[in-house]
Design a protein around this motif. Structure first.
Motif, PDB file in Angstrom:
ATOM      1  N   CYS A  64      82.937  -3.979  35.872  1.00  0.00           N
ATOM      2  CA  CYS A  64      81.385  -3.391  36.123  1.00  0.00           C
ATOM      3  C   CYS A  64      80.638  -4.393  37.047  1.00  0.00           C
ATOM      4  O   CYS A  64      80.634  -5.595  36.916  1.00  0.00           O
ATOM      5  N   GLY A  65      79.936  -3.838  37.972  1.00  0.00           N
ATOM      6  CA  GLY A  65      79.087  -4.691  38.807  1.00  0.00           C
ATOM      7  C   GLY A  65      78.685  -3.914  40.244  1.00  0.00           C
ATOM      8  O   GLY A  65      79.025  -2.800  40.220  1.00  0.00           O
ATOM      9  N   PRO A  66      77.881  -4.803  40.824  1.00  0.00           N
ATOM     10  CA  PRO A  66      77.399  -4.116  41.994  1.00  0.00           C
ATOM     11  C   PRO A  66      78.574  -3.899  43.098  1.00  0.00           C
ATOM     12  O   PRO A  66      79.422  -4.738  43.258  1.00  0.00           O
ATOM     13  N   HIS A  82      76.022   0.331  41.578  1.00  0.00           N
ATOM     14  CA  HIS A  82      76.827  -0.196  40.606  1.00  0.00           C
ATOM     15  C   HIS A  82      77.875   0.884  39.974  1.00  0.00           C
ATOM     16  O   HIS A  82      77.667   1.891  39.827  1.00  0.00           O
TER      17      HIS A  82
END
Ligand code: ATP
Ligand code: MG
Length: 375
Positions: A64-66, A82
């Protein structure tokens, strides 16, 4: 940051991402080229090959993340957005495909957006199927080259003919609609595999539409590909998408073939789709523990035990009980647990219906709450 080469090698030079969307620069003080990650799968597999090869297969991962893509910013299409995603590495079973798709579906159901999306499904087949199809498709597009968009013409010249099906240019759309179908060129093995996927989806009760033009933009996909698509976000319709990538580890230079499958979902698009209706703490039925001052230690412990049971618990134990209840009402608690003078039992009250129930212990209260009572 990942080495630029990781994406160039795995996603394909003429994919949208590599050909125009990556933020690439040389690392200060060295000539190493690095890229802000545009997607998660290649990095997960890079990490897997670097440090998890000795672990038993299959391995299951999430991230999970940008992510970063140099696109024309618009609603639902950002340059820093995201994603969260899942990957299962080391199983080529159709059951893995089905579990992975089911996981995405269950997530969309829990977010209550399932009625706004449609599952589009396709099979890209094995390499043999794709080679056969590529020849047919190339002939088709060459016959219509005069009405192809400039971008697609370039792809045709470079031999990236499958990629044309992924074109977002308006002028290509009718031509793509009428193009020969990949499903008619699957090998017997891929056809059989794809049939098992479809009957599995029927067993799971997941509605789907066959979309023979769904190719996904990246080189590493084969066999199953899928997208959960909505018509409510204009051209930014894909909210969760993925597929099988059995060739990825060998493309990354690893000698033993290891199959994999996964999906990624764009959080901003999910939020837009839910239009403020995402489940919030409110839907978790917050419980307030209410107690007179002399029993506040017991209340403290009760709140702790309820939290351990997974409930969201509030308390205002420093206020008089009447004020505690008033607070619970203004904050919107669903239930109150009362601790009363000279009573070992706990009282559970449904604050909406005012119905009450007695229970001797926190586990018994939890059971009552889980059954939605008293109501
Ligand atoms: P699209 O066809 O809309 O360009 P994509 O095929 O490039 O999407 P993927 O690479 O499959 O998208 O990424 C997975 C998910 O990430 C998409 O389904 C979408 O929800 C989200 N996503 C992709 N690009 C963006 C972006 N620029 N801004 C916001 N979300 C994005
Ligand atoms: Mg894109």
């Amino acid at each position: 940051l990942e080495p630029s080469e990781l994406f160039e090698r795995t996603l394909g030079a003429d994919s949208d991402i590599v050909s125009k969307e990556m933020y690439t620069f040389s690392s200060p003080g060295s000539d190493e080229r690095v890229t802000l990650r545009p997607e998660g799968t290649a990095g997960v597999i890079r990490a897997f090959l670097a440090s998890a090869l000795s672990l038993p297969l299959p391995q299951k991962y999430y991230y999970c993340g940008p992510m970063f893509r140099r696109e024309r910013p618009q609603k639902g299409r950002l340059r820093q957005f995201h994603q969260f995603g899942v990957e299962c590495v080391g199983s080529d079973s159709v059951f893995t495909d089905l579990e992975i798709i089911d996981m995405g579906w269950q997530l969309l159901r829990r977010l209550k957006v399932d009625s706004k999306v449609e599952l589009h499904l396709n099979s890209l087949g094995d390499p043999e199927s794709r080679t056969a199809y590529r020849t047919v498709l190339e002939r088709y597009f060459k016959d219509h080259i005069n009405i192809l968009s400039a971008n697609s013409k370039m792809r045709l010249e470079k031999g990236a003919v499958l990629r044309i099906l992924d074109s977002k240019e308006k002028e290509d759309h009718t031509l793509i609609q009428d193009a020969p179908s990949l499903l008619n060129h699957l090998s017997p093995a891929s056809t059989q595999r794809f049939q098992k996927i479809q009957s599995g989806l029927e067993v799971l009760g997941i509605p789907y539409t066959l979309d023979p033009k769904l190719v996904r933009g990246l080189d590493y996909y084969g066999e199953t590909v899928f997208e959960f698509v909505t018509t409510q976000l204009g051209a930014q319709g894909t909210v969760l998408a993925g597929g099988r990538y059995d060739r990825l580890v060998s493309v990354m230079g690893h000698t033993r073939p290891i199959p994999g499958i996964g999906w990624a979902s764009g959080i901003e698009r999910l939020v837009m789709l839910a239009a403020g209706g995402l489940p919030t703490a409110r839907d978790m039925k917050p419980v307030v523990v209410v107690s007179p001052e002399e029993h506040s230690n017991r209340a403290l412990r009760t709140a702790h035990d309820l939290r351990e049971q997974g409930f969201e618990v509030w308390s205002w134990l420093w206020l008089p009980p009447k004020k505690q209840l008033a607070k619970a009402a203004t904050e919107g608690a669903s239930y109150a647990v009362f601790i009363a003078e000279g009573d070992q039992d706990l009282t559970l009250r449904n604050l909406a219906t005012r119905k009450e129930g007695q229970a001797a212990s926190v586990p018994a209260i939890s059971e009552l709450l889980r059954q939605g009572g008293p109501n």
